[in-house]
Structure formats: structure tokens, C-alpha cells
Design an enzyme around this catalytic site. Structure first.
Site, PDB file in Angstrom:
ATOM      1  N   GLU A 279     -21.653  79.880 117.260  1.00 14.60           N
ATOM      2  CA  GLU A 279     -21.545  81.172 116.570  1.00 14.60           C
ATOM      3  C   GLU A 279     -22.226  81.137 115.202  1.00 14.60           C
ATOM      4  O   GLU A 279     -21.597  81.431 114.183  1.00 14.60           O
ATOM      5  CB  GLU A 279     -20.065  81.520 116.368  1.00 14.60           C
ATOM      6  CG  GLU A 279     -19.239  81.584 117.622  1.00 14.60           C
ATOM      7  CD  GLU A 279     -17.737  81.756 117.334  1.00 14.60           C
ATOM      8  OE1 GLU A 279     -17.336  81.677 116.149  1.00 14.60           O
ATOM      9  OE2 GLU A 279     -16.997  81.954 118.287  1.00 14.60           O
ATOM     10  N   PRO A 280     -23.495  80.759 115.127  1.00 12.17           N
ATOM     11  CA  PRO A 280     -24.122  80.710 113.816  1.00 12.17           C
ATOM     12  C   PRO A 280     -24.387  82.109 113.272  1.00 12.17           C
ATOM     13  O   PRO A 280     -24.731  83.022 114.037  1.00 12.17           O
ATOM     14  CB  PRO A 280     -25.455  80.000 114.109  1.00 12.17           C
ATOM     15  CG  PRO A 280     -25.763  80.374 115.514  1.00 12.17           C
ATOM     16  CD  PRO A 280     -24.441  80.474 116.221  1.00 12.17           C
ATOM     17  N   ARG A 319     -22.559  88.473  96.967  1.00 10.83           N
ATOM     18  CA  ARG A 319     -22.265  87.033  97.011  1.00 10.83           C
ATOM     19  C   ARG A 319     -22.159  86.363  95.635  1.00 10.83           C
ATOM     20  O   ARG A 319     -21.241  85.581  95.420  1.00 10.83           O
ATOM     21  CB  ARG A 319     -23.292  86.302  97.889  1.00 10.83           C
ATOM     22  CG  ARG A 319     -23.366  86.853  99.329  1.00 10.83           C
ATOM     23  CD  ARG A 319     -24.119  85.958 100.297  1.00 10.83           C
ATOM     24  NE  ARG A 319     -23.394  84.729 100.508  1.00 10.83           N
ATOM     25  CZ  ARG A 319     -23.692  83.583  99.961  1.00 10.83           C
ATOM     26  NH1 ARG A 319     -24.750  83.473  99.193  1.00 10.83           N
ATOM     27  NH2 ARG A 319     -22.961  82.519 100.181  1.00 10.83           N
ATOM     28  N   TYR A 323     -18.569  84.805  95.186  1.00  7.25           N
ATOM     29  CA  TYR A 323     -18.485  83.352  95.425  1.00  7.25           C
ATOM     30  C   TYR A 323     -19.287  82.545  94.401  1.00  7.25           C
ATOM     31  O   TYR A 323     -19.591  81.373  94.662  1.00  7.25           O
ATOM     32  CB  TYR A 323     -19.039  82.989  96.814  1.00  7.25           C
ATOM     33  CG  TYR A 323     -18.667  83.903  97.939  1.00  7.25           C
ATOM     34  CD1 TYR A 323     -17.344  84.007  98.366  1.00  7.25           C
ATOM     35  CD2 TYR A 323     -19.636  84.653  98.598  1.00  7.25           C
ATOM     36  CE1 TYR A 323     -17.007  84.832  99.420  1.00  7.25           C
ATOM     37  CE2 TYR A 323     -19.305  85.487  99.652  1.00  7.25           C
ATOM     38  CZ  TYR A 323     -17.986  85.564 100.050  1.00  7.25           C
ATOM     39  OH  TYR A 323     -17.663  86.392 101.094  1.00  7.25           O
ATOM     40  N   CYS A 349     -20.722  98.872  86.333  1.00 11.23           N
ATOM     41  CA  CYS A 349     -19.939  98.728  85.096  1.00 11.23           C
ATOM     42  C   CYS A 349     -18.861  97.661  85.207  1.00 11.23           C
ATOM     43  O   CYS A 349     -17.658  97.964  85.174  1.00 11.23           O
ATOM     44  CB  CYS A 349     -19.338 100.077  84.743  1.00 11.23           C
ATOM     45  SG  CYS A 349     -20.625 101.298  84.572  1.00 11.23           S
ATOM     46  N   GLU A 350     -19.278  96.438  85.393  1.00  5.47           N
ATOM     47  CA  GLU A 350     -18.366  95.293  85.412  1.00  5.47           C
ATOM     48  C   GLU A 350     -19.158  94.074  84.971  1.00  5.47           C
ATOM     49  O   GLU A 350     -20.314  93.918  85.391  1.00  5.47           O
ATOM     50  CB  GLU A 350     -17.881  94.957  86.831  1.00  5.47           C
ATOM     51  CG  GLU A 350     -17.126  96.021  87.514  1.00  5.47           C
ATOM     52  CD  GLU A 350     -16.327  95.470  88.689  1.00  5.47           C
ATOM     53  OE1 GLU A 350     -16.102  94.248  88.776  1.00  5.47           O
ATOM     54  OE2 GLU A 350     -15.952  96.308  89.515  1.00  5.47           O
ATOM     55  N   TYR A 378     -24.940  88.060 105.022  1.00  3.40           N
ATOM     56  CA  TYR A 378     -23.843  88.535 104.179  1.00  3.40           C
ATOM     57  C   TYR A 378     -24.371  89.281 102.953  1.00  3.40           C
ATOM     58  O   TYR A 378     -23.798  89.229 101.876  1.00  3.40           O
ATOM     59  CB  TYR A 378     -22.919  87.372 103.768  1.00  3.40           C
ATOM     60  CG  TYR A 378     -22.423  86.583 104.963  1.00  3.40           C
ATOM     61  CD1 TYR A 378     -21.493  87.132 105.840  1.00  3.40           C
ATOM     62  CD2 TYR A 378     -22.931  85.313 105.248  1.00  3.40           C
ATOM     63  CE1 TYR A 378     -21.064  86.426 106.955  1.00  3.40           C
ATOM     64  CE2 TYR A 378     -22.500  84.601 106.360  1.00  3.40           C
ATOM     65  CZ  TYR A 378     -21.571  85.165 107.205  1.00  3.40           C
ATOM     66  OH  TYR A 378     -21.143  84.474 108.309  1.00  3.40           O
TER      67      TYR A 378
END
Ligand code: LLP
Length: 426
Positions: A279-280, A319, A323, A349-350, A378
């Protein structure tokens, strides 16, 4: 290897200058390379086929969550890939992309009764059962529909691995799968009741794995369980070995290559006489995609700190914010020299909307195009419309052609999905 290269000073996706795509589609936009997708699939398929225990009996079921664009799925599907899915939506996508139901695996920790019913009626190849309560519900759904599915029990082998705590799945404290002894009990229970057909075991221990050791340990657990189940008279004919192989996002990262991985799997499966499923996700698509963006401006602070403000933001590529992930940033026009460190940020705005701190880059000016590499996995599939930024479009390149395979919605479409409640209408 990927097919995003500078040709005569301009970054191309295969034969297409990225500047042409920016002119036609605007920025930000994801751009995928068919040649890279094809190469990655073939390298893995050939590596698996070169191992005697796997030859002719391995199915690569692409993890749709990594990139769920229909054209990407269709590209992989035509090469022979199946699909690993975790929702009704993903099953529908795989089918819409032309991937037949008998190549679709249905995984996931929380499948609803409605989704299980849909999967049974669709005739998916296999359902990976992740817990006792899920087996209970699946048995009820199977009895009600009169359809008896092939299932695998997803084992939590107690071996976690992965590039970040948030993407490690095989550890004892993670929510995925069932521990070994419980999995053996569930297998026997499922076989006894007869509403479902247990055909094998599954595991997936994490993502962005750079070391084969934990994978080898997990596969040894599955092999041992296979022998124990068979000794008890059960049929075990499929082992689903999950995905998880890492990719070289940054220089110096050296994930195992597919041939080394396949050799390890071949050894682990030797003598078991099983069909294997893989399942790559990331391995096939990460380096087949870039996020193309434009510099809005460079904001230089009195203390000399330079913010490179792009028109791409955390809602387009989550990402780094989620992460602390590293994605190489490359100017589209081959720029010589080094200007020094930039903080690379988006317009959301963060403070979390920061792609990189103190990244050393050539001089970049307002209007320049850049790409984030390694963004095919992703990236678009996790994008949102946060800050009411229209969903980032996707483009597929093949040779010297390109096609917009998900257009950027216009603002009428964005607002048209909502309405005012009747009492707020005037
Ligand atoms: N199979 C199962 C059951 C999975 O949960 C996953 C990924 C895969 C296969 C594919 O794993 P891969 O080969 O791509 O490592 N959003 C995170 C990654 C989350 C992975 C979730 N599960 C990221 O951007 O790093």
C-alpha cells in the site's frame, strides 16, 4: 529520480516550462509528472517481481489518501495498480479512475456501517478489519446484505516507525490494528461465524520510514502468525504489508531503495506461499509533484530578517505546519548565487503558516516563480480553503502536454456552496 529539471535555465516539468503553466493556470498550483509516476510505479513493481516469493503474486494498491486526483489514480491504475482506500469517497474515486473493484482494498480504523455496506455491494477485493467492534459490525452488515467479503485482520505488531510521531501507526499506543493474540482470536472467531471469509493479515506501521529494521520485525510477526493460524487449521493466503517507505525529501536522507526493500520482503515471505499486497503512497507520488508558487513580495525587517511571502500557504501544503516537514524550495528561473537566509511564509494569518525558517536561497524578487519539491504526496489531498482561499488547482504533465485536472474554483463557486439560513435571508 524525477522529471523536474532546469533546461536552458528554466525549470520544466518533463517538456513543459513551469512558467507556461503559471501563465495559463495561475499560482499556486500543483503540477504532477506522468513520467515520474510511471517510473516510480515500475521500479517498485519490477523490484517486487524480481523476488521469487513475490513474483506474479504481488498487488501494488496505491494509498489514495496520498494523492486522490482522478488523473493520478487513472495513470497508476493503467499501469496495473490497485487502490488502498479508507472511505467511501476514496472507493468512489478509485472506481471513477477506472480501477476495478477487485483491485480495491478498504482499510481504516472507523468505517461506518453505510461505508461497509457500500464496500460489500461494490465487491471490493478485501476489507481490512481493524478491531473487534468493527468485526462485529461487519459481520452484521454481511449477514444483512448476504454478501460474504474476504477480510484481513490488521495487526498492530507493537513496532512503530516513521518520520514523525503524528504519522507512526504500529506502536502499542497507536489506535491502529489489534495486538497479536487478539488478532489470532478475531481470526478464529471470524472463521467460525462464517459471515466473512478471513483470508489473511495486514499491517502498516508508519510513514516516511527510513530504516528497514522495524518493517522487517513487523513482517516477521506476520509470518509467525501465519504459521500459527495454519497450525490451527486456518487458511491464510494473503499478507498485506502496508506502505510506509520513506522518500529523500532533503539532501542526506537516504531511504532504502525499492530493490533493497523488495529483497527484504522476499526473504521475509520465503516459504510462506502467500499473495502479497503493498500500500505505498508517498513512495509513488511525493517526488512526482511540485507546488508552484509566486513571490508576492520580500519583506525586510530593520533587523535584517527577510520574509519571503509567497502566494501559497499552509492551506495549500499543510506538511510543514503539521509535521515540521522539509520541502526543498527551488526558483523556476535558474538563479545563481546565494542571497542568504529567508523565512519562507504564506499569507495565512497564523505564525504556523511558515514553510521554512532561515532557508538559504538565491536572491528572489516579487513576481518570481518558485516550486516546493516533494509535494506530490499529502499535498493537494490535504489542502483546504482556510482563509477562504480557493482550493489549489492541479495540473498533470505528460511529455510536452499538460492538462488542468482540477481547476481552481472561482469565488462564485466557493460562495455558492453555502447559503444563508432562512431567517437571515434578507
Ligand atoms: N496504508 C495505510 C493503512 C495507511 O494508513 C497509509 C498512510 C498508507 C498505507 C500509505 O503510507 P505511505 O506509503 O504514504 O507512507 N499526511 C502524512 C502521512 C500520513 C500517512 C497516513 N497513512 C504526511 O504528510 O506525512
Amino acid at each position: 529520480m524525477d522529471h523536474f529539471q532546469h533546461i536552458d535555465g528554466a525549470l520544466h516539468a518533463e517538456g513543459v516550462p513551469l512558467a507556461d503553466i503559471a501563465d495559463t493556470v495561475g499560482t499556486p498550483a500543483y503540477v504532477y509528472s506522468t513520467a515520474t509516476l510511471t517510473r516510480h510505479y515500475r521500479v517498485l513493481a519490477e523490484a517486487l517481481d524480481a523476488q521469487a516469493p513475490l513474483a506474479g503474486r504481488a498487488l501494488i494498491a496505491f494509498a489514495v489518501k496520498a494523492n486522490s486526483n482522478l488523473s493520478v489514480l487513472a495513470t497508476l491504475g493503467r499501469l496495473g495498480a490497485g487502490a488502498d482506500t479508507v472511505s467511501e469517497g476514496e472507493i468512489r474515486r478509485a472506481l471513477a479512475a477506472g480501477i476495478p473493484a477487485d483491485r480495491i482494498i478498504f482499510s481504516g480504523v472507523g468505517k461506518t456501517d453505510a461505508e461497509l455496506t457500500f464496500a460489500l455491494q461494490t465487491g471490493v477485493r478485501q476489507i481490512n478489519v481493524e478491531s473487534g467492534p468493527e468485526l462485529d459490525r461487519l459481520e452484521r452488515v454481511a449477514e444483512a446484505t448476504g454478501i460474504r467479503p474476504d477480510i484481513a485482520i490488521r495487526v498492530n505488531p507493537g513496532v512503530g516507525a516513521g518520520g514523525h510521531a503524528k504519522i507512526t501507526t504500529g506502536g502499542g499506543g497507536d489506535k491502529f490494528g489489534v495486538p497479536v493474540e487478539e488478532a489470532l482470536d478475531l481470526y478464529a472467531r471470524a472463521a467460525r461465524a462464517g459471515h466473512v471469509r478471513p483470508v489473511g493479515l495486514a499491517c502498516h506501521i508508519g510513514s516516511q520510514i527510513l530504516d528497514l529494521g522495524p518493517l522487517r520485525d513487523a513482517f516477521a510477526v506476520l509470518a509467525d502468525m501465519t504459521r500459527r493460524l495454519r497450525a490451527d487449521g486456518h487458511t491464510v493466503r494473503v499478507l498485506d504489508l502496508g506502505g510506509g517507505l520513506g522518500v529523500p525529501y532533503e539532501p542526506g536522507l537516504t531511504p532504502p531503495d525499492p530493490a533493497t526493500y523488495a529483497a527484504m520482503v522476499g526473504e521475509a515471505m520465503a516459504g510462506l506461499d502467500v499473495d502479497t499486497l503493498f500500500e505505498p503512497g508517498r513512495l509513488l507520488v511525493a517526488n512526482a509533484g511540485v507546488l508552484l508558487a509566486r513571490v508576492i513580495h520580500v519583506n525586510v525587517r530593520p533587523d535584517g530578517r527577510r520574509f519571503l511571502v509567497l502566494d501559497a500557504a499552509m492551506n495549500d501544503l499543510m506538511r510543514p505546519a503539521l509535521y515540521d516537514a522539509f520541502h526543498p524550495l527551488v526558483p523556476v528561473r535558474d538563479a545563481a548565487g546565494v542571497k542568504g537566509p529567508y523565512d519562507v511564509v504564506g499569507p495565512v494569518c497564523e505564525t504556523g503558516d511558515t514553510f521554512a525558517r532561515a532557508r538559504t536561497l538565491p536572491e528572489l524578487l516579487a513576481g518570481d516563480l518558485v516550486v516546493f519539491k516533494g509535494a506530490g504526496a499529502y499535498g493537494a489531498s490535504m489542502a483546504s480553503e482556510y482563509n477562504s482561499r480557493p482550493l489549489v488547482p492541479e495540473v498533470l504533465v505528460s511529455g510536452d502536454r499538460f492538462a488542468v485536472v482540477r481547476p481552481r474554483p472561482d469565488y462564485d463557486t466557493l460562495l455558492g456552496r453555502e447559503s444563508r439560513a432562512p431567517w437571515l435571508a434578507d
